[in-house]
Motif scaffolding. Structure first.
Motif, mmCIF file in Angstrom:
data_model
loop_
_atom_site.group_PDB
_atom_site.id
_atom_site.type_symbol
_atom_site.label_atom_id
_atom_site.label_comp_id
_atom_site.label_asym_id
_atom_site.label_seq_id
_atom_site.Cartn_x
_atom_site.Cartn_y
_atom_site.Cartn_z
ATOM 1 N N ARG A 191 0.830 -1.202 0.000
ATOM 2 C CA ARG A 191 0.000 0.000 0.000
ATOM 3 C C ARG A 191 0.867 1.256 0.000
ATOM 4 N NH1 ARG A 191 -2.978 -0.890 4.624
ATOM 5 N NH2 ARG A 191 -3.655 -2.824 3.715
ATOM 6 N N MET A 192 1.938 1.231 0.768
ATOM 7 C CA MET A 192 2.847 2.379 0.814
ATOM 8 C C MET A 192 3.549 2.571 -0.526
ATOM 9 S SD MET A 192 4.374 2.008 4.675
ATOM 10 C CE MET A 192 5.759 3.008 4.339
ATOM 11 N N ALA A 193 3.936 1.482 -1.182
ATOM 12 C CA ALA A 193 4.584 1.581 -2.488
ATOM 13 C C ALA A 193 3.616 2.159 -3.524
ATOM 14 C CB ALA A 193 5.078 0.210 -2.943
ATOM 15 N N LEU A 194 2.360 1.726 -3.482
ATOM 16 C CA LEU A 194 1.354 2.251 -4.410
ATOM 17 C C LEU A 194 1.117 3.738 -4.150
ATOM 18 C CD1 LEU A 194 -0.697 1.705 -6.650
ATOM 19 C CD2 LEU A 194 -2.356 1.137 -4.866
ATOM 20 N N ARG A 195 1.024 4.118 -2.897
ATOM 21 C CA ARG A 195 0.837 5.532 -2.563
ATOM 22 C C ARG A 195 2.033 6.354 -3.032
ATOM 23 N NH1 ARG A 195 1.006 8.776 2.844
ATOM 24 N NH2 ARG A 195 -0.272 10.549 2.241
ATOM 25 N N GLY A 196 3.228 5.811 -2.833
ATOM 26 C CA GLY A 196 4.434 6.487 -3.302
ATOM 27 C C GLY A 196 4.437 6.664 -4.810
ATOM 28 N N ASP A 197 4.019 5.621 -5.533
ATOM 29 C CA ASP A 197 3.925 5.713 -6.993
ATOM 30 C C ASP A 197 2.933 6.787 -7.409
ATOM 31 O OD1 ASP A 197 5.808 3.825 -7.644
ATOM 32 O OD2 ASP A 197 4.360 2.199 -7.903
ATOM 33 N N SER A 198 1.791 6.840 -6.744
ATOM 34 C CA SER A 198 0.786 7.841 -7.108
ATOM 35 C C SER A 198 1.301 9.249 -6.836
ATOM 36 C CB SER A 198 -0.530 7.592 -6.370
ATOM 37 O OG SER A 198 -0.385 7.827 -4.988
ATOM 38 N N GLN A 199 2.031 9.422 -5.749
ATOM 39 C CA GLN A 199 2.595 10.740 -5.439
ATOM 40 C C GLN A 199 3.668 11.126 -6.456
ATOM 41 O OE1 GLN A 199 1.421 12.860 -3.237
ATOM 42 N NE2 GLN A 199 -0.111 11.409 -2.553
ATOM 43 N N LYS A 200 4.484 10.140 -6.891
ATOM 44 C CA LYS A 200 5.514 10.420 -7.895
ATOM 45 C C LYS A 200 4.895 10.815 -9.226
ATOM 46 C CE LYS A 200 8.025 6.650 -7.156
ATOM 47 N NZ LYS A 200 9.032 5.614 -7.354
ATOM 48 N N VAL A 201 3.856 10.091 -9.645
ATOM 49 C CA VAL A 201 3.200 10.398 -10.918
ATOM 50 C C VAL A 201 2.540 11.772 -10.851
ATOM 51 C CG1 VAL A 201 1.319 9.711 -12.469
ATOM 52 C CG2 VAL A 201 2.905 7.993 -11.609
ATOM 53 N N ALA A 202 1.885 12.085 -9.738
ATOM 54 C CA ALA A 202 1.261 13.401 -9.583
ATOM 55 C C ALA A 202 2.324 14.497 -9.628
ATOM 56 C CB ALA A 202 0.471 13.466 -8.281
ATOM 57 N N GLY A 233 -4.654 -1.933 -3.525
ATOM 58 C CA GLY A 233 -5.638 -0.865 -3.667
ATOM 59 C C GLY A 233 -5.494 -0.144 -4.981
ATOM 60 N N HIS A 234 -6.035 1.071 -5.037
ATOM 61 C CA HIS A 234 -5.948 1.855 -6.268
ATOM 62 C C HIS A 234 -5.938 3.351 -5.950
ATOM 63 C CE1 HIS A 234 -10.264 2.085 -5.533
ATOM 64 N NE2 HIS A 234 -10.273 3.157 -6.292
ATOM 65 N N TYR A 235 -5.355 4.101 -6.862
ATOM 66 C CA TYR A 235 -5.334 5.556 -6.793
ATOM 67 C C TYR A 235 -5.684 6.095 -8.169
ATOM 68 C CZ TYR A 235 -3.154 5.839 -2.203
ATOM 69 O OH TYR A 235 -2.901 5.746 -0.860
ATOM 70 N N GLN A 236 -6.346 7.238 -8.180
ATOM 71 C CA GLN A 236 -6.668 7.914 -9.425
ATOM 72 C C GLN A 236 -6.088 9.325 -9.346
ATOM 73 O OE1 GLN A 236 -10.792 7.980 -10.476
ATOM 74 N NE2 GLN A 236 -10.462 9.332 -12.205
ATOM 75 N N ILE A 237 -5.345 9.689 -10.374
ATOM 76 C CA ILE A 237 -4.781 11.021 -10.465
ATOM 77 C C ILE A 237 -5.551 11.744 -11.560
ATOM 78 C CG2 ILE A 237 -2.691 12.353 -10.911
ATOM 79 C CD1 ILE A 237 -1.379 9.446 -10.122
ATOM 80 N N VAL A 238 -6.193 12.840 -11.205
ATOM 81 C CA VAL A 238 -7.069 13.560 -12.126
ATOM 82 C C VAL A 238 -6.430 14.892 -12.491
ATOM 83 C CG1 VAL A 238 -9.372 14.558 -12.428
ATOM 84 C CG2 VAL A 238 -9.080 12.473 -11.078
ATOM 85 N N VAL A 239 -6.429 15.187 -13.803
ATOM 86 C CA VAL A 239 -5.925 16.466 -14.300
ATOM 87 C C VAL A 239 -7.113 17.258 -14.824
ATOM 88 C CG1 VAL A 239 -4.378 17.602 -15.934
ATOM 89 C CG2 VAL A 239 -3.735 15.397 -14.935
ATOM 90 N N ASP A 240 -7.356 18.428 -14.226
ATOM 91 C CA ASP A 240 -8.458 19.284 -14.640
ATOM 92 C C ASP A 240 -8.106 19.951 -15.972
ATOM 93 O OD1 ASP A 240 -9.662 22.398 -14.241
ATOM 94 O OD2 ASP A 240 -11.035 20.728 -13.850
ATOM 95 N N TRP A 241 -9.036 19.936 -16.912
ATOM 96 C CA TRP A 241 -8.745 20.473 -18.249
ATOM 97 C C TRP A 241 -8.619 21.992 -18.253
ATOM 98 C CZ3 TRP A 241 -11.918 23.947 -20.702
ATOM 99 C CH2 TRP A 241 -13.201 24.100 -20.172
ATOM 100 N N LEU A 242 -9.370 22.676 -17.414
ATOM 101 C CA LEU A 242 -9.370 24.143 -17.446
ATOM 102 C C LEU A 242 -8.165 24.735 -16.746
ATOM 103 C CD1 LEU A 242 -10.854 26.718 -18.243
ATOM 104 C CD2 LEU A 242 -12.094 26.574 -16.084
ATOM 105 N N THR A 243 -7.877 24.242 -15.547
ATOM 106 C CA THR A 243 -6.796 24.840 -14.752
ATOM 107 C C THR A 243 -5.498 24.061 -14.825
ATOM 108 O OG1 THR A 243 -7.416 23.589 -12.780
ATOM 109 C CG2 THR A 243 -8.469 25.753 -13.097
ATOM 110 N N GLY A 244 -5.534 22.819 -15.281
ATOM 111 C CA GLY A 244 -4.344 21.978 -15.288
ATOM 112 C C GLY A 244 -3.996 21.440 -13.919
ATOM 113 N N ARG A 245 -4.861 21.672 -12.946
ATOM 114 C CA ARG A 245 -4.612 21.229 -11.580
ATOM 115 C C ARG A 245 -4.593 19.709 -11.495
ATOM 116 N NH1 ARG A 245 -7.835 23.041 -6.100
ATOM 117 N NH2 ARG A 245 -6.629 21.702 -4.736
#
Length: 148
Positions: free
Chosen positions: A38-49, A131-143
């Protein structure tokens, strides 16, 4: 004849403690592997973000479009800019998928960042047995946001 004032433990007491320690280790060990996954997955999601946020800031700084593309067979993210192409691998036990905005003018298998800070929008999904994580990029702000 021996007295009862001897210091130490009997063999039976040592065996009982050893059995209890083995049972406790057997119960706790599987939980550690799930926690580390779980920690490795969270770390991956933080790196990708962080990578997506970096791509956005570089797009603004360079004044040019930057593209993020997923290579599903290798599990790597490619960043295309005017200056270079960068490759970023993701943990091998993580299943990763990229969903771009379904806009006809933009390819749906990539996320684009524009010099004004906006983006094409989309998301990256990371899944593993933990588990799973979703990283979302907003089209208007790029957030970039991470949902876990």
């Amino acid at each position: 004849m021996r007295g009862h004032d001897q210091l130490g433990f009997t063999l039976l007491e040592l065996l009982v403690v050893l059995v209890i320690a083995v049972m406790a280790t057997t119960l706790v060990a599987p939980g550690f592997s799930q926690v580390t996954e779980r920690m490795a997955l969270r770390g991956d999601s933080q790196k990708v973000a962080a990578l997506l946020r970096f791509a956005r800031s570089e797009s603004i700084a360079q004044g040019s479009k930057i593209s993020i593309e997923l290579q599903p067979e290798t599990g790597t993210l490619l960043i295309y800019s005017q200056q270079a192409t960068s490759v970023y691998p993701v943990e091998s036990r993580t299943d990763i998928s990229l969903t771009g905005n379904r806009n006809e003018s933009v390819l749906s298998n990539r996320i684009l960042f524009f010099p004004d800070g906006s983006s094409s929008g989309g998301g990256i999904h990371l899944r593993s047995p933990a588990g799973h994580y979703q990283i979302v990029v907003d089209w208007l702000t790029g957030r970039v946001e991470v949902d876990g």
